[in-house]
Design a protein around this motif. Structure first.
Motif, PDB file in Angstrom:
ATOM      1  N   MET A   1      34.034 -36.293 -49.890  1.00  0.00           N
ATOM      2  CA  MET A   1      33.655 -36.248 -48.507  1.00  0.00           C
ATOM      3  C   MET A   1      32.909 -34.941 -48.256  1.00  0.00           C
ATOM      4  O   MET A   1      33.296 -33.892 -48.740  1.00  0.00           O
ATOM      5  CB  MET A   1      34.928 -36.328 -47.644  1.00  0.00           C
ATOM      6  N   ARG A   6      34.338 -33.752 -43.150  1.00  0.00           N
ATOM      7  CA  ARG A   6      35.728 -33.301 -43.259  1.00  0.00           C
ATOM      8  C   ARG A   6      36.098 -32.423 -42.057  1.00  0.00           C
ATOM      9  O   ARG A   6      37.153 -32.584 -41.462  1.00  0.00           O
ATOM     10  CB  ARG A   6      35.917 -32.545 -44.578  1.00  0.00           C
ATOM     11  N   ASN A  37      36.650 -42.952 -43.149  1.00  0.00           N
ATOM     12  CA  ASN A  37      36.764 -42.103 -44.338  1.00  0.00           C
ATOM     13  C   ASN A  37      38.035 -42.409 -45.114  1.00  0.00           C
ATOM     14  O   ASN A  37      38.673 -41.531 -45.682  1.00  0.00           O
ATOM     15  CB  ASN A  37      36.715 -40.632 -43.911  1.00  0.00           C
ATOM     16  N   TRP A  38      38.375 -43.668 -45.133  1.00  0.00           N
ATOM     17  CA  TRP A  38      39.578 -44.186 -45.778  1.00  0.00           C
ATOM     18  C   TRP A  38      39.664 -43.797 -47.248  1.00  0.00           C
ATOM     19  O   TRP A  38      40.753 -43.728 -47.818  1.00  0.00           O
ATOM     20  CB  TRP A  38      39.568 -45.707 -45.630  1.00  0.00           C
ATOM     21  N   ASP A  39      38.531 -43.539 -47.884  1.00  0.00           N
ATOM     22  CA  ASP A  39      38.524 -43.215 -49.315  1.00  0.00           C
ATOM     23  C   ASP A  39      39.172 -41.855 -49.609  1.00  0.00           C
ATOM     24  O   ASP A  39      39.542 -41.577 -50.744  1.00  0.00           O
ATOM     25  CB  ASP A  39      37.111 -43.255 -49.885  1.00  0.00           C
ATOM     26  N   ASN A  40      39.377 -41.027 -48.590  1.00  0.00           N
ATOM     27  CA  ASN A  40      40.087 -39.761 -48.760  1.00  0.00           C
ATOM     28  C   ASN A  40      41.580 -40.059 -48.719  1.00  0.00           C
ATOM     29  O   ASN A  40      42.079 -40.658 -47.766  1.00  0.00           O
ATOM     30  CB  ASN A  40      39.698 -38.793 -47.641  1.00  0.00           C
ATOM     31  N   GLU A  41      42.317 -39.637 -49.750  1.00  0.00           N
ATOM     32  CA  GLU A  41      43.735 -39.989 -49.860  1.00  0.00           C
ATOM     33  C   GLU A  41      44.571 -39.437 -48.710  1.00  0.00           C
ATOM     34  O   GLU A  41      45.545 -40.073 -48.283  1.00  0.00           O
ATOM     35  CB  GLU A  41      44.310 -39.531 -51.196  1.00  0.00           C
ATOM     36  N   LEU A  43      43.540 -39.002 -45.576  1.00  0.00           N
ATOM     37  CA  LEU A  43      43.251 -39.827 -44.403  1.00  0.00           C
ATOM     38  C   LEU A  43      43.839 -41.226 -44.548  1.00  0.00           C
ATOM     39  O   LEU A  43      44.320 -41.795 -43.562  1.00  0.00           O
ATOM     40  CB  LEU A  43      41.754 -39.880 -44.142  1.00  0.00           C
ATOM     41  N   LEU A  88      42.633 -31.102 -44.811  1.00  0.00           N
ATOM     42  CA  LEU A  88      41.235 -31.525 -44.925  1.00  0.00           C
ATOM     43  C   LEU A  88      40.298 -30.324 -45.016  1.00  0.00           C
ATOM     44  O   LEU A  88      39.383 -30.308 -45.841  1.00  0.00           O
ATOM     45  CB  LEU A  88      40.836 -32.378 -43.725  1.00  0.00           C
ATOM     46  N   SER A  91      40.358 -28.974 -48.417  1.00  0.00           N
ATOM     47  CA  SER A  91      40.181 -29.981 -49.481  1.00  0.00           C
ATOM     48  C   SER A  91      41.433 -30.125 -50.350  1.00  0.00           C
ATOM     49  O   SER A  91      41.358 -30.287 -51.558  1.00  0.00           O
ATOM     50  CB  SER A  91      38.975 -29.640 -50.359  1.00  0.00           C
ATOM     51  N   PRO A  93      44.679 -31.762 -52.040  1.00  0.00           N
ATOM     52  CA  PRO A  93      45.135 -33.095 -52.430  1.00  0.00           C
ATOM     53  C   PRO A  93      46.381 -33.495 -51.632  1.00  0.00           C
ATOM     54  O   PRO A  93      47.125 -32.640 -51.139  1.00  0.00           O
ATOM     55  CB  PRO A  93      45.481 -32.959 -53.910  1.00  0.00           C
TER      56      PRO A  93
END
Length: 103
Positions: A1, A6, A37-41, A43, A88, A91, A93
């Motif tokens: 992202m 972000r 932005n569902w691909d961010n774990e 989020l 976020l 960044s 995890p």
């Protein structure tokens, strides 16, 4: 992202956490940004709570009477949104965010 995205999502969640009253426009903006932005774990993890947060303001008793939002539950959501925003911005995890912010 991307950093701009972000930061935009983080800002939206921080604003949502700072609201004392229900704000449909801000909630919808936050919801749409998280969903987009569902691909961010992180989020993906918080998505359900963003949805359920709105339910705190729209709950009804068995006969249709409105129920006041539970202040403790609202504070838990707000604390989580602030933690997600901080994760976020850095960044972080999901595993680290859970540990550091109690998600």
């Amino acid at each position: 992202m991307e950093d701009a995205t972000r930061n935009e999502v983080a800002e939206s969640l921080e604003q949502l956490a700072g609201q004392a009253m229900w704000n449909l426009e801000l909630w919808k903006r936050s919801h749409d940004l998280v969903k987009a932005n569902w691909d961010n774990e992180v989020l993906a993890y918080v998505y359900d709570d963003v949805v359920h947060y709105s339910g705190e303001f729209h709950s009804r008793k068995i006969f249709g009477f409105r129920v006041k939002p539970n202040r403790n539950q609202l504070e838990q959501y707000r604390q989580e949104f602030r933690g997600v925003a901080a994760a976020l911005r850095s960044s972080m995890p999901l595993a680290d965010a859970k540990h550091k912010y109690g998600l």
